[in-house]
Design an enzyme around this catalytic site. Structure first.
Site, PDB file in Angstrom:
ATOM      1  N   GLY A  53      46.100  25.934  33.350  1.00  0.00           N
ATOM      2  CA  GLY A  53      46.670  26.959  32.483  1.00  0.00           C
ATOM      3  C   GLY A  53      47.078  28.182  33.283  1.00  0.00           C
ATOM      4  N   THR A  54      46.764  28.105  34.567  1.00  0.00           N
ATOM      5  CA  THR A  54      46.970  29.230  35.468  1.00  0.00           C
ATOM      6  C   THR A  54      48.413  29.408  35.898  1.00  0.00           C
ATOM      7  OG1 THR A  54      46.187  27.594  37.035  1.00  0.00           O
ATOM      8  CG2 THR A  54      44.654  29.323  36.425  1.00  0.00           C
TER       9      THR A  54
ATOM     10  N   GLY B 131      39.359  25.536  31.808  1.00  0.00           N
ATOM     11  CA  GLY B 131      38.213  25.217  32.648  1.00  0.00           C
ATOM     12  C   GLY B 131      37.261  26.391  32.751  1.00  0.00           C
ATOM     13  N   PHE B 132      37.747  27.486  33.330  1.00  0.00           N
ATOM     14  CA  PHE B 132      36.956  28.714  33.508  1.00  0.00           C
ATOM     15  C   PHE B 132      35.699  28.457  34.332  1.00  0.00           C
ATOM     16  CE2 PHE B 132      38.947  28.688  29.232  1.00  0.00           C
ATOM     17  CZ  PHE B 132      40.025  29.494  29.545  1.00  0.00           C
TER      18      PHE B 132
ATOM     19  N   ALA C  63      45.679  30.127  43.379  1.00  0.00           N
ATOM     20  CA  ALA C  63      47.088  30.488  43.572  1.00  0.00           C
ATOM     21  C   ALA C  63      47.380  30.889  45.016  1.00  0.00           C
ATOM     22  CB  ALA C  63      47.491  31.592  42.593  1.00  0.00           C
TER      23      ALA C  63
ATOM     24  N   GLY D  15      43.394  35.930  38.571  1.00  0.00           N
ATOM     25  CA  GLY D  15      42.946  35.323  37.318  1.00  0.00           C
ATOM     26  C   GLY D  15      41.573  35.766  36.866  1.00  0.00           C
ATOM     27  N   GLU D  16      40.745  36.197  37.799  1.00  0.00           N
ATOM     28  CA  GLU D  16      39.405  36.626  37.408  1.00  0.00           C
ATOM     29  C   GLU D  16      39.292  38.135  37.339  1.00  0.00           C
ATOM     30  OE1 GLU D  16      36.934  32.727  38.771  1.00  0.00           O
ATOM     31  OE2 GLU D  16      36.883  34.404  40.154  1.00  0.00           O
TER      32      GLU D  16
ATOM     33  N   PRO E  41      55.256  37.288  37.641  1.00  0.00           N
ATOM     34  CA  PRO E  41      54.686  38.308  36.748  1.00  0.00           C
ATOM     35  C   PRO E  41      54.353  37.776  35.349  1.00  0.00           C
ATOM     36  CG  PRO E  41      56.622  39.159  37.879  1.00  0.00           C
ATOM     37  CD  PRO E  41      56.553  37.685  38.177  1.00  0.00           C
TER      38      PRO E  41
END
Lengths: 726, 213
Positions: free
Chosen positions: A468-469, A241-242, A511, A686-687, A614
């Protein structure tokens, strides 16, 4: 559950599952191709027919005539819906351009028709038979540099602290430079796709590829003017997605219209060449950054002014997002201008704001360190702040930026680098090393879940997505930890609007928010189980509930126990600045003859609170680093300023990083805990992995060659004439 | 060498001047379209037999149907992914007669009698192939959409190196090719992973190569 005060100690401090590496529970489905994505729902809609879109062929203007007769009578065609046949549809949440309906063309490849046919080939061929006459709009000035020149100095600053002019007048060291970041495309692997059953024009089921189910549901309801209760949205697997799949897009709208018109379920994927101009992208930016410093390295002034574009009413891109808060500094002036332009829509892409802002700011920091003759790591350490510089009463909830820099420098061997640009060679390659700071906010959103204990199994239902996270896995870990159960006994059900609304996936809030929501639901389940059994101070461990005289296995509870709860965030968080921090170190090689630039080694050190898993967190970070390599070296949406569209609209011409571009990558997570941020003391990551990477590469290129390139991507044409003499 | 562009244009110009084009002009647009459809110059479908994952599958497909869509839409083998449909991303990689190809760049009618292997033929969730298991172990994916194509390529890359097929980064063409990071990265570069799992994919491939050495 309301999160009303910083958490001191709780069950996660003695965790058995959370914080431990665990392979993805959805992994076996993905590596065998058995996870069904939106266009592949043969399990749910085996008889879906094929929708194919038509996009506008002008930058902006109006459609004066459409003739779809040839398409309608083409073989296999069941229905054609053209944009002239219906009024403009209501826009969904955060949609700027209209997705369908009406004669106005706001941007190139805006959807103007959908064809439904028995086969994909028939639908595609028929769409090409639709005749369209256009009246082109008034040519628009699409020059962002010129817009910045016009707007510079105008408007109220977004942030203003102290007398900036005086600081720059008095400072012994000043830098003042212009930086450019190009427009960027998400280019997720799965194009936008939906299968929609609205056959009877009544209830609607949408199997789609979307990051935020509840927002999508509301947007569909608004778009078509139907009750939310009559819509179901599912997105169990999302092929990346992003940010491109945060909001409702044309694929779902066209599939719905096609389904209603043809009276059958319809599936539709945007053809790849249509994705770039039909959907959204990250705006290009023009940035002017001025820094003032004392000889000891202390920043006395930070002045950041920028411009980005968007369609009227949009948010564009704010590359100054980090500047008010990342570094200390006595005075500060920050302003972002958003310029209206009739181009494809600009919206959120991974780390909106900080990603393009740090591409510039972290070069500027490198330039100032050089002006001061100071180690760029040390310069950043000197300018660390533990409070919001504009509001010194607001401390950071937890900030270990200095430790990121120090740990990284040690692990990377920073002290051993060559400090004189252009002086290190490895054969034909000029070698350089670069560093950049990373910052990204730590937003959290309300998030709900349902927890069901049934025959010793725990079922978690939430509309949270896994793009995908790693949501499937980390939420199962969180649930297992909270209930004292084995992860193998947890079944995750995600991304269905029939489940409680979650934060969704985006802004690296997914998350921490959704895990807190699952924690809340499981704590409610614990209370209910304890209450049913009449236990006070029950404890849950090893699949058993104990307390008082009771010690029983959860599998012995015969009746299904179900609870639903959501995490809500208390106002106390407003007393803190919450962020995530990192440092990126890279080694680059620049070919002495050709200027070809290769990244040879990468290290990220991340401070993002407790890391729930992790393995998945590291994958998020290395994935961000890969995207950063693309941003630094190759990604560039090529704007045709005459015609108002992006010319390189496919995956051959928009160049993302491939295997051969990516070297050894190392990630270090600091073992930090942020009890203000979430009950898990976790924050998103994630970012963060993307933020600053490109600047570290630009700084490495400078160290390798002595050439400062401030215009991304750092392609050889921008500096080959200045390479050191061979 | 392909003919110059102006040559092609002239051919089209010639066609436009024929009697057929004149007939188009004399009837309304819709009728003209219907007329051309009723008189196809030849068959628009073809019956082929694909041997997919060891099983003969007889199909009648539109001549325009790609091998990718034959697999996904006709045989419902959706493990092979459509990322770009233009041979740019590698998500549709599968093997034909033992060699990896972009199945979106190949028409189904070209493969009568061919042996096709898709990800479904390699392993299932409860019986994964070593490469699939290695991808799970090393987290060689995130969203999973490029993954079947990556795995198909990964398996073939090891074979191609062992078969002595050189790549852009191969140094000595007469020596045995070593399975190095550079060789694997180069040969995998037709398979894009936007989630950026490259380093983990490399680890997975390396492990499988070492274990099968």
């Amino acid at each position: 559950m309301k999160f009303t005060q910083p958490v001191d100690s709780n069950l996660f401090d003695d965790a058995k599952v959370v914080g431990k590496p665990m392979q993805r529970i959805d992994g076996p489905l993905k590596v065998t191709g058995t996870a069904p994505y939106a266009y592949e729902r043969n399990d749910a809609a085996p008889d879906a027919l094929y929708g194919y879109p038509l996009g506008a062929a002008i930058g902006h203007g109006r459609i004066t005539r459409m003739d779809a007769e040839a398409a309608r009578s083409a073989p296999g065609v069941r229905a054609v819906v053209t944009t002239l046949e219906i009024d403009p549809l209501e826009k969904g949440i955060n949609n700027v351009a209209r997705l369908f309906g009406g004669a106005e063309v706001q941007h190139y490849h805006q959807a103007i028709a959908v064809v439904v046919a028995d086969t994909f080939e028939q639908a595609r061929a028929a769409s090409a038979l639709i005749e369209v006459d256009y009246e082109e709009g008034t040519p628009a000035d699409l020059d962002l540099d010129a817009a910045f020149e016009r707007m510079q100095g105008t408007g109220e600053p977004d942030t203003l602290v102290g007398d900036v002019e005086a600081a720059f007048r008095d400072a012994p060291h000043v830098i003042d430079q212009m930086y450019h970041t190009p427009a960027e495309s998400h280019t997720m692997m799965e194009p936008h796709a939906s299968t929609v059953d609205w056959s009877d024009g009544e209830d609607m089921t949408v199997w789609t590829s979307n990051q935020m189910i509840n927002v999508n549901l509301k947007s569909i309801a608004a778009t078509f003017g139907i009750d939310r209760e009559r819509i179901r949205v599912e997105s169990p697997y999302v092929g990346g997605g992003f940010g491109s799949k945060l909001w409702l897009r044309a694929d779902a709208v066209l599939a719905a219209l096609g389904s209603r018109a043809a009276g059958v379920p319809v599936k539709l994927a945007l053809p790849r060449p249509m994705v770039m101009n039909n959907t959204t992208h990250r705006s290009a930016t023009v940035q002017r950054i001025r820094l003032a410093a004392r000889a000891d390295g202390h920043l006395t002034g930070i002045w950041h002014e920028a411009a980005a574009y968007c369609l009227p009413g949009g948010r564009g891109e704010n590359p100054t997002a980090q500047t008010p808060i990342f570094y200390a500094g006595d005075t500060r002036r920050v302003k972002n201008h958003v310029v209206d332009m009739p181009l494809p829509e600009t919206a959120d892409m991974r780390a909106p704001g900080e990603a393009s802002g740090l591409m510039a700011l972290e070069i500027a920091m490198d330039e100032m360190a050089e002006a001061l003759d100071m180690d760029p790591v040390q310069f950043r350490i000197i300018n660390d702040t533990q409070v919001d510089p504009a509001n010194p009463d607001i401390p950071f909830s937890d900030r270990h930026f200095v430790e990121c820099l120090e740990r990284g420098a040690e692990a990377f061997g920073w002290s051993k680098r060559n400090t004189t640009p252009g002086e290190q060679r490895d054969g034909d390659w000029l070698i350089g090393h670069g560093v950049a700071g990373a910052y990204r906010g730590a937003l959290v959103l309300p998030s709900g879940a349902r927890a069901i204990l049934d025959g010793g199994k725990l079922i978690i239902e939430t509309d949270m997505t896994d793009i995908g996270t790693g949501s499937y896995t980390i939420l199962a870990q969180t649930a297992a930890e909270t209930m004292g159960m084995d992860v193998a006994d947890v079944e995750m059900r995600l991304a269905n609007s029939a489940f409680p609304a979650s934060s969704g996936s985006g802004g690296q809030f997914g998350a921490p928010s959704s895990a807190s929501g699952v924690y809340a639901a499981c704590m409610a389940l614990r209370d209910k189980i304890a209450g049913n059994l009449g236990i006070e101070d029950a404890s849950f461990n090893g699949g058993r509930v104990t307390g008082g005289d009771t010690d029983m296995a959860l599998s012995e509870i015969n009746e299904e126990v179900s609870t639903e709860d959501a995490i809500q965030w208390g106002d106390f968080q407003k007393d803190y600045a919450m962020g995530t921090f990192g440092a990126h170190f890279v080694e680059v090689g620049v070919h002495a003859y050709t200027g070809e630039t290769r990244v040879r080694r990468m290290l990220a050190v991340c401070d993002a609170g407790r890391i729930i898993n992790p393995i998945t967190a590291r994958s998020q970070v290395i994935g961000g680093m890969v995207m950063g390599v693309g941003a630094a070296l190759s990604e560039d949406m090529a704007l045709d300023r005459g015609r108002g569209f992006f010319a390189n609209h496919d995956m051959a011409n928009y160049e993302v990083a491939v295997h051969a571009d990516i070297p050894e990558q190392e990630v270090i997570f600091l073992d930090t805990l942020d009890g203000v941020a979430t009950p898990l003391k976790a924050k998103g990551v994630g970012e963060l992995g993307l933020c600053g990477v490109a600047a570290a590469i630009a700084n490495g290129l400078y160290n390798a060659t002595g050439i400062r390139v401030r215009d991304y991507p750092l392609t050889m044409d921008k500096f080959i004439d200045r390479l050191p003499a061979i | 060498m392909s003919p110059p562009i102006d040559f092609k244009l002239r051919r089209r110009t010639l066609l436009a001047g024929t009697a057929a084009a004149a007939a188009f002009a004399s009837v309304p647009r819709g009728e003209a379209a219907a007329q051309t459809q009723s008189k196809p110059a030849g068959p628009e479908t073809t019956t082929v037999t694909l041997n997919v994952n060891g099983e003969a599958r007889k199909l009648t497909v539109d001549n325009r149907t790609t091998l990718l869509d034959a697999l996904r839409e006709h045989l419902k083998l959706t493990g092979t992914k459509k990322g770009c449909d233009h041979g740019q991303c590698g998500a549709c990689t599968c093997t034909v007669n033992g060699e990896r190809i972009n199945s979106c760049l190949s028409l189904a009618v070209m493969h009568d009698g061919d042996e096709v292997q898709t990800i479904e033929g390699i392993g299932q969730p409860e019986s994964m192939d070593p490469m699939q298991a290695a991808f799970v172990e090393h987290d060689g994916f995130q969203c999973g959409y490029c993954t079947p194509g990556q795995i198909q390529s990964a398996r073939k890359v090891i074979e191609e190196i062992r078969a002595g097929i050189p790549s852009h980064v191969t140094g000595d063409l007469t020596a045995e090719i070593a399975i190095t990071d550079a060789e694997i990265r180069e040969r995998m570069s037709g398979n894009i992973c936007r989630c950026g799992a490259y380093a983990n994919i490399l680890a997975a491939i390396t492990q499988v190569a070492e274990e099968s050495a």
